[in-house]
Write an enzyme that holds these catalytic residues in place. Structure first.
Site, PDB file in Angstrom:
ATOM      1  N   HIS A  21       0.994  -1.385   0.046  1.00  0.00           N
ATOM      2  CA  HIS A  21       0.098  -0.003  -0.208  1.00  0.00           C
ATOM      3  C   HIS A  21       0.857   1.197   0.071  1.00  0.00           C
ATOM      4  O   HIS A  21       1.933   1.327   0.003  1.00  0.00           O
ATOM      5  CB  HIS A  21      -0.984  -0.064   1.243  1.00  0.00           C
ATOM      6  CG  HIS A  21      -0.321  -0.239   2.613  1.00  0.00           C
ATOM      7  ND1 HIS A  21       0.571   0.917   2.791  1.00  0.00           N
ATOM      8  CD2 HIS A  21      -0.590  -1.062   3.383  1.00  0.00           C
ATOM      9  CE1 HIS A  21       1.044   0.541   4.406  1.00  0.00           C
ATOM     10  NE2 HIS A  21       0.379  -0.614   4.642  1.00  0.00           N
TER      11      HIS A  21
ATOM     12  N   HIS B   4       4.224   1.394   2.345  1.00  0.00           N
ATOM     13  CA  HIS B   4       5.226   0.726   1.634  1.00  0.00           C
ATOM     14  C   HIS B   4       5.750   1.424   0.334  1.00  0.00           C
ATOM     15  O   HIS B   4       6.928   1.373   0.301  1.00  0.00           O
ATOM     16  CB  HIS B   4       4.814  -0.841   1.251  1.00  0.00           C
ATOM     17  CG  HIS B   4       3.981  -1.429   2.206  1.00  0.00           C
ATOM     18  ND1 HIS B   4       2.760  -2.131   2.023  1.00  0.00           N
ATOM     19  CD2 HIS B   4       4.014  -1.652   3.501  1.00  0.00           C
ATOM     20  CE1 HIS B   4       2.386  -2.795   3.156  1.00  0.00           C
ATOM     21  NE2 HIS B   4       3.262  -2.409   4.327  1.00  0.00           N
TER      22      HIS B   4
ATOM     23  N   CYS C  84       1.727  -9.340  22.884  1.00  0.00           N
ATOM     24  CA  CYS C  84       0.710  -8.926  21.781  1.00  0.00           C
ATOM     25  C   CYS C  84       1.341  -9.788  20.174  1.00  0.00           C
ATOM     26  O   CYS C  84       2.318  -9.446  19.776  1.00  0.00           O
ATOM     27  CB  CYS C  84       0.793  -7.288  21.142  1.00  0.00           C
ATOM     28  SG  CYS C  84       0.191  -7.040  19.789  1.00  0.00           S
TER      29      CYS C  84
ATOM     30  N   CYS D 277       2.062  -7.235  17.123  1.00  0.00           N
ATOM     31  CA  CYS D 277       3.495  -6.686  17.089  1.00  0.00           C
ATOM     32  C   CYS D 277       4.750  -7.973  17.354  1.00  0.00           C
ATOM     33  O   CYS D 277       5.743  -7.661  17.129  1.00  0.00           O
ATOM     34  CB  CYS D 277       3.744  -5.865  18.431  1.00  0.00           C
ATOM     35  SG  CYS D 277       2.680  -4.379  18.377  1.00  0.00           S
TER      36      CYS D 277
ATOM     37  N   CYS E  59      -2.368  -3.369  23.878  1.00  0.00           N
ATOM     38  CA  CYS E  59      -1.304  -3.020  23.216  1.00  0.00           C
ATOM     39  C   CYS E  59      -1.385  -1.511  22.878  1.00  0.00           C
ATOM     40  O   CYS E  59      -2.443  -0.924  22.049  1.00  0.00           O
ATOM     41  CB  CYS E  59      -1.323  -3.700  21.989  1.00  0.00           C
ATOM     42  SG  CYS E  59      -0.076  -3.273  20.703  1.00  0.00           S
TER      43      CYS E  59
ATOM     44  N   HIS F  31      -1.812  -1.543  18.778  1.00  0.00           N
ATOM     45  CA  HIS F  31      -3.111  -2.306  17.968  1.00  0.00           C
ATOM     46  C   HIS F  31      -4.253  -1.860  18.680  1.00  0.00           C
ATOM     47  O   HIS F  31      -5.435  -2.082  18.245  1.00  0.00           O
ATOM     48  CB  HIS F  31      -2.941  -3.637  17.963  1.00  0.00           C
ATOM     49  CG  HIS F  31      -1.753  -4.073  16.726  1.00  0.00           C
ATOM     50  ND1 HIS F  31      -0.607  -4.039  17.250  1.00  0.00           N
ATOM     51  CD2 HIS F  31      -1.978  -4.296  15.612  1.00  0.00           C
ATOM     52  CE1 HIS F  31       0.182  -4.335  16.056  1.00  0.00           C
ATOM     53  NE2 HIS F  31      -0.432  -4.489  15.000  1.00  0.00           N
TER      54      HIS F  31
ATOM     55  N   LYS G 171      -6.001   7.587  10.075  1.00  0.00           N
ATOM     56  CA  LYS G 171      -4.802   6.721  10.128  1.00  0.00           C
ATOM     57  C   LYS G 171      -5.159   5.571   8.949  1.00  0.00           C
ATOM     58  O   LYS G 171      -6.442   5.387   8.560  1.00  0.00           O
ATOM     59  CB  LYS G 171      -5.161   5.875  11.427  1.00  0.00           C
ATOM     60  CG  LYS G 171      -3.710   4.902  11.594  1.00  0.00           C
ATOM     61  CD  LYS G 171      -3.799   4.229  13.135  1.00  0.00           C
ATOM     62  CE  LYS G 171      -2.723   3.519  13.254  1.00  0.00           C
ATOM     63  NZ  LYS G 171      -2.398   2.464  12.817  1.00  0.00           N
TER      64      LYS G 171
ATOM     65  N   LYS H  56      -7.069  -0.916   6.509  1.00  0.00           N
ATOM     66  CA  LYS H  56      -7.708  -1.752   5.484  1.00  0.00           C
ATOM     67  C   LYS H  56      -9.319  -1.868   5.685  1.00  0.00           C
ATOM     68  O   LYS H  56      -9.816  -1.792   4.795  1.00  0.00           O
ATOM     69  CB  LYS H  56      -7.124  -3.154   5.710  1.00  0.00           C
ATOM     70  CG  LYS H  56      -6.093  -3.311   4.646  1.00  0.00           C
ATOM     71  CD  LYS H  56      -5.623  -4.833   4.848  1.00  0.00           C
ATOM     72  CE  LYS H  56      -4.603  -4.567   5.971  1.00  0.00           C
ATOM     73  NZ  LYS H  56      -4.220  -6.183   6.620  1.00  0.00           N
TER      74      LYS H  56
HETATM   75  N1  MSP Z   1       8.277  -6.724   8.622  1.00  0.00           N
HETATM   76  C1  MSP Z   1       8.492  -5.634   9.399  1.00  0.00           C
HETATM   77  C2  MSP Z   1       9.874  -4.894   9.031  1.00  0.00           C
HETATM   78  C3  MSP Z   1      11.002  -5.886   9.143  1.00  0.00           C
HETATM   79  S1  MSP Z   1      12.701  -4.803   8.690  1.00  0.00           S
HETATM   80  C4  MSP Z   1      13.737  -5.963   9.176  1.00  0.00           C
HETATM   81  C5  MSP Z   1       7.507  -4.414   8.905  1.00  0.00           C
HETATM   82  N2  MSP Z   1       6.773  -4.772   8.069  1.00  0.00           N
HETATM   83  S2  MSP Z   1       5.627  -3.717   7.268  1.00  0.00           S
HETATM   84  O1  MSP Z   1       4.916  -4.493   6.130  1.00  0.00           O
HETATM   85  O2  MSP Z   1       4.722  -3.551   8.443  1.00  0.00           O
HETATM   86  O3  MSP Z   1       6.079  -2.469   6.742  1.00  0.00           O
HETATM   87  C6  MSP Z   1       6.386  -1.430   7.608  1.00  0.00           C
HETATM   88  C7  MSP Z   1       7.098  -0.358   6.957  1.00  0.00           C
HETATM   89  O4  MSP Z   1       6.373   0.046   5.923  1.00  0.00           O
HETATM   90  C8  MSP Z   1       7.121   1.024   7.718  1.00  0.00           C
HETATM   91  O5  MSP Z   1       8.340   1.042   8.450  1.00  0.00           O
HETATM   92  C9  MSP Z   1       7.416   1.935   6.796  1.00  0.00           C
HETATM   93  O6  MSP Z   1       8.601   1.931   6.049  1.00  0.00           O
HETATM   94  C10 MSP Z   1       6.244   1.562   5.879  1.00  0.00           C
HETATM   95  N3  MSP Z   1       4.906   1.996   6.090  1.00  0.00           N
HETATM   96  C11 MSP Z   1       3.844   1.254   6.541  1.00  0.00           C
HETATM   97  N4  MSP Z   1       2.742   2.174   6.838  1.00  0.00           N
HETATM   98  C12 MSP Z   1       3.215   3.280   6.478  1.00  0.00           C
HETATM   99  C13 MSP Z   1       2.476   4.705   6.493  1.00  0.00           C
HETATM  100  N5  MSP Z   1       1.184   4.763   6.862  1.00  0.00           N
HETATM  101  N6  MSP Z   1       3.337   5.875   6.123  1.00  0.00           N
HETATM  102  C14 MSP Z   1       4.420   5.557   6.054  1.00  0.00           C
HETATM  103  N7  MSP Z   1       5.185   4.391   5.868  1.00  0.00           N
HETATM  104  C15 MSP Z   1       4.390   3.289   6.189  1.00  0.00           C
HETATM  105  O7  MSP Z   1       7.102  -3.832   9.906  1.00  0.00           O
END
Ligand code: MSP
Length: 650
Positions: free
Chosen positions: A23, A26, A131, A134, A148, A151, A311, A314
Site C-alpha cells: 500500500h 510501503h 501482543c 507486534c 497494546c 493495536h 490513520k 484496511k
Molecule cells: N516486517 C517488518 C519490517 C522488518 S525490517 C527488518 C514490518 N513490515 S511492514 O510491512 O509492516 O512495513 C512497515 C514499513 O512500511 C514501515 O516501517 C514504513 O517503512 C512503511 N509504512 C507502512 N505504513 C506506513 C505509513 N502509513 N506511512 C509511511 N510509511 C509506512 O514492519
C-alpha cells in the site's frame, strides 16, 4: 548532519510483511529509497539497493490460516505482489530478499550458532503480556489500559521457556554509542526517542518461539524444538542478502549501510539491531576505525502517512486507493507528490485533492509549461542560428543553478527529498522568469535581433539539459523525455549537470524537439477529476466523444497467444491463434514489421472480441489485437499483472 558515502552506498528498505498487499506506506519508503539510490548512481557511486519481504512468524501463520492457505502459498502470492508493484512503479532495486529463501536461513543460523557458542544466547523462562500483532512482549510501563498501545487490542499473558539474547548487557554501550555518533540515527528526534527508551532498564530479548506454538520460522541450529523469533530473523536480511560475512559483496557494501525505515519500527532497528550487530562484531564504534568491515548501521527514519487525516486502515478501505492513483496519474506524478509533500521524517496527509493540486501547479504548470514553451521556441527558430558556437550563459540562471545543485547536495545527504525538490523548483522558477524577461517570441519578430534570440534559445537549451539531469532521481520518466527532447544522448551523470559551458553548436539546437503535454493538467472542475488526454497525436481533440454505453458495446478481453506465424505473401500480417477463456480463435494482426512471431507466443494481449469477422490475404480474422503507435513505433497493450485469458477489459 550529512552522511558521507565514500563512493559506495548500501541502502535497504524494511522487508515488508506478506500478510497484506503493498500500500501507500510501503510504496513511500520504497520510492524514497529508489530516489536515493538513483541519486547516488547519478553521482557515480557504487550503489546496492535492497528490498524484500518478511515472511515468517505468528502474524503470517495466522493470516495464512485465516485465508485457508499454507504460509508458503501466502508468502509466494503476496511476495510476488510486492515485486510486481515495485516493477510497475519503476523501482530499480538491485536485489529482493525473501526470508524464506535458503540463502537467508543459512546466514541466520550461522550467526545464531556463533552467538550461542560465545555465550551471548542462553536458555531461560519468561512470562509477560504479549501482543500477537507486534509479535513482542510489552512491559508494564508500555501497556495502556491493559491493551497494546499500537493495536489497541487486549494483550495475552504467556509464559514459556525460550532462548534469550543478552541484550541488557549492551544498554550502557548503546546509550554512549548513540550519544557519540549523532549521524547514526536521523532525523534527530528519533535518536532522542531511542535515548528515551534507554532511560528504562533494557530487558534481554527472547529470540525463539517453541515449535509447539509456532512452526513457521527458521529452526534454531542448536535446538530444533524452537524456531527463531521473527524480528531476529528479519533484521538479519540486511546481512544475508549480501551473502553473509565471508562474501565479497558483504565486504564491499556493509561498511556503507543505510537502513531506511518507518518510525513504527524504530525500536527493533534502533535497539535490538545495534546490540545484535555489536554482539556479532559487525558494528563500528569509532569513526577512525578504518578496518573496512563493520558498518555504522545508520538509520534514516520516515514519518507516517495518514489518508485524508485518518490513520491508514484496511477496514476503511483507503489503503489501496492511494496507490491506485499511480495508474490514474502516472508513476512520476505519484513519486513527485509523495516526495514533495512529506517533509522527510515527519507525518503527512495524503488526499487526491492535494495530489491533483500539486500535479497541476508544480508539474503541469511550472515544469510542463516551461518545457513546452522552451522546446517549442527552440524547435521553431533553431534554423536561424549562424555558424559557430552558440552562447549558453546567463549569470542569473547560472547562480540559480548553482544554488539548486547545492541545495540538492545538502538535502540528499539527509534523505530530505522534499528540500531537494524545493531547490530544483527554484531553478525552474528562475528559468521561467528568464523566458518571461527575455521574451524570445518578441525577439523572433525582429530580424536584427536574431543573434540575441539564438543566444536566449541556447541558454534555455542548456538550462533544460541541466534540469533534465537534476530531475533524474525524482521523476525519472519525465527526466528521460526532457533529455531526449533537448537532444542529450549522453549517459546521465551529476557531473554532466555543469550549467554554463558555451558548448552548443547550431546543430545541437537543431536536435531539440518540441515536447508538450509532459504532465497533462487535470481538470478539477468536473464532478470527478480526470486527466486531460496528452496532446500527443494530431488526432487528439478532433475525435468525436462517445458515451459510456457506446464504449460498453466493445467486448474487450485478455487473450493468450498460443501460436503466431507469418501470413504468406504479406509483409505486415501475422496469423495469431489465441485462447479466449475456453475458446480458441484465429485472428490476423498487422504487426509483422514490429514483432517476431516466436516472441509473441505465451504473451497476454488485449483483443476486441466482438468485431465482425474479416478475411485478410485469405485468412479469416475473428477479432483484433490492440496496439498503440506513434510514428514508426508500435506497441502491443500488455497487462501489468497477470489475468486469466478471457478476462474482461473495461
Ligand atoms: N516486517 C517488518 C519490517 C522488518 S525490517 C527488518 C514490518 N513490515 S511492514 O510491512 O509492516 O512495513 C512497515 C514499513 O512500511 C514501515 O516501517 C514504513 O517503512 C512503511 N509504512 C507502512 N505504513 C506506513 C505509513 N502509513 N506511512 C509511511 N510509511 C509506512 O514492519
Amino acid at each position: 548532519m550529512s552522511s558521507r558515502s565514500d563512493g559506495v552506498f548500501y541502502l535497504t528498505t524494511p522487508i515488508y510483511y506478506i500478510n497484506a498487499p503493498p500500500h501507500l506506506g510501503h510504496a513511500y519508503t520504497t520510492i524514497v529509497a529508489d530516489t536515493m539510490a538513483r541519486y547516488h548512481r547519478l553521482a557515480g557511486d557504487d550503489v546496492w539497493f535492497l528490498t524484500g519481504t518478511d515472511e515468517h512468524g505468528d502474524k503470517i501463520a495466522q493470516a495464512a490460516a485465516k485465508a485457508g492457505e499454507t504460509p508458503q502459498a501466502l508468502a509466494d502470492r503476496i511476495s510476488s505482489a510486492f515485486k510486481v508493484e515495485w516493477q510497475a512503479l519503476g523501482i530499480e532495486n538491485n536485489d529482493f530478499i525473501r526470508t524464506t529463501e535458503p540463502r537467508h536461513a543459512r546466514v541466520v543460523q550461522a550467526i545464531l550458532q556463533d552467538l550461542f557458542d560465545r555465550g551471548e544466547i542462553y536458555f531461560g523462562k519468561y512470562g509477560g503480556q504479549y501482543c500477537y500483532g507486534c509479535e513482542r512482549f510489552y512491559t508494564e510501563k508500555e501497556i495502556v489500559d491493559g491493551k497494546c498501545p499500537d493495536h489497541q487490542t487486549p494483550l495475552v499473558y504467556i509464559e514459556e521457556e525460550n532462548y534469550f539474547f543478552r541484550m541488557s548487557a549492551y544498554q550502557e554501550w548503546l546509550r554512549r554509542y548513540l550519544e557519540k555518533h549523532p549521524d547514526v540515527v536521523q532525523p534527530d528526534r528519533y535518536r532522542n526517542e531511542l535515548l528515551g527508551f534507554l532511560r528504562e532498564p533494557l530487558q534481554d530479548l527472547s529470540i525463539s518461539r517453541p515449535k509447539s506454538r509456532l512452526q513457521w520460522g527458521i529452526p534454531l541450529p542448536f535446538d530444533d524444538r524452537f524456531v527463531t523469533y521473527v524480528w531476529f530473523d528479519a533484521l538479519l536480511n540486511y546481512v544475508s542478502a549480501l551473502g553473509g560475512l565471508g562474501d565479497a559483496r558483504f565486504r564491499r557494501y556493509w561498511p556503507h549501510v543505510h537502513h531506511l525505515i518507518g518510525k513504527d519500527i524504530l525500536k527493533p532497528h534502533g535497539i535490538y539491531w545495534p546490540c545484535m550487530l555489536k554482539a556479532a562484531g559487525l558494528l563500528r564504534e569509532e569513526e577512525s576505525d578504518d578496518t573496512g568491515l563493520p558498518g555504522f548501521a545508520r538509520l534514516r527514519v520516515n514519518g507516517y502517512w495518514t489518508i485524508g487525516g485518518a490513520k491508514m486502515s484496511k477496514s476503511v478501505g483507503n489503503v489501496v486507493e492511494a496507490l491506485a492513483l499511480t495508474r490514474k496519474y502516472g508513476n512520476d506524478a505519484f513519486r513527485y507528490f509523495v516526495l514533495r509533500e512529506m517533509p522527510f521524517g515527519q507525518d503527512a496527509s495524503f488526499s487526491e485533492e492535494a495530489f491533483v493540486e500539486r500535479l497541476n501547479a508544480d508539474l503541469a504548470n511550472d515544469l510542463g509549461n516551461l518545457v513546452s514553451r522552451a522546446t517549442t521556441l527552440i524547435a521553431a527558430h533553431a534554423a536561424k542560428a549562424p555558424a559557430g558556437n552558440v552562447l549558453t550563459q546567463d549569470p542569473d540562471l547560472e547562480a540559480a543553478f548553482r544554488k539548486a545543485r547545492e541545495a540538492i547536495e545538502v538535502a540528499m545527504a539527509e534523505f530530505a527529498c522534499h528540500r531537494a525538490l524545493v531547490g530544483i523548483w527554484e531553478f525552474i522558477t528562475a528559468i521561467n522568469q528568464y523566458v518571461d524577461s527575455q521574451q524570445p517570441w518578441a525577439l523572433a519578430k525582429k530580424p536584427d535581433q536574431t543573434d540575441r534570440l539564438i543566444a536566449v534559445l541556447g541558454t534555455l537549451a542548456e538550462a533544460l539539459r541541466c534540469l533534465g539531469l537534476l530531475l533524474v532521481p525524482f521523476v525519472p520518466e519525465a527526466a528521460a523525455r526532457i533529455r531526449v527532447a533537448v537532444g542529450d544522448r549522453t549517459e546521465a551523470t551529476l557531473a554532466a549537470a555543469d550549467y554554463g559551458r558555451p558548448w552548443r553548436t547550431p546543430e545541437d539546437l537543431l536536435a531539440v524537439q518540441r515536447l508538450t503535454g509532459l504532465f497533462p493538467r487535470v481538470d478539477t472542475k468536473g464532478p470527478a477529476a480526470t486527466a486531460e488526454p496528452a496532446k500527443a497525436g494530431p488526432a487528439a481533440g478532433a475525435v468525436p466523444r462517445i458515451t459510456i454505453d457506446e464504449f460498453k458495446r466493445l467486448d474487450l478481453r485478455v487473450a493468450e497467444v498460443l501460436a503466431a506465424e507469418p501470413v504468406p505473401k504479406s509483409k505486415k500480417l501475422l496469423k495469431l491463434t489465441i485462447r479466449l477463456g475456453e475458446e480458441t480463435r484465429t485472428l490476423v494482426a498487422g504487426i509483422a514489421e514490429h514483432y517476431r512471431p516466436e516472441a509473441l507466443v505465451g504473451r497476454k494481449v488485449v483483443v476486441v472480441a466482438n468485431l465482425e469477422p474479416a478475411t485478410l490475404m485469405g485468412v479469416t480474422s475473428n477479432g483484433m489485437v490492440l496496439a498503440g503507435s506513434a510514428g514508426d513505433t508500435l506497441a502491443l497493450l500488455a497487462l501489468d499483472r497477470d489475468l486469466p485469458s478471457g478476462a474482461k477489459v473495461r
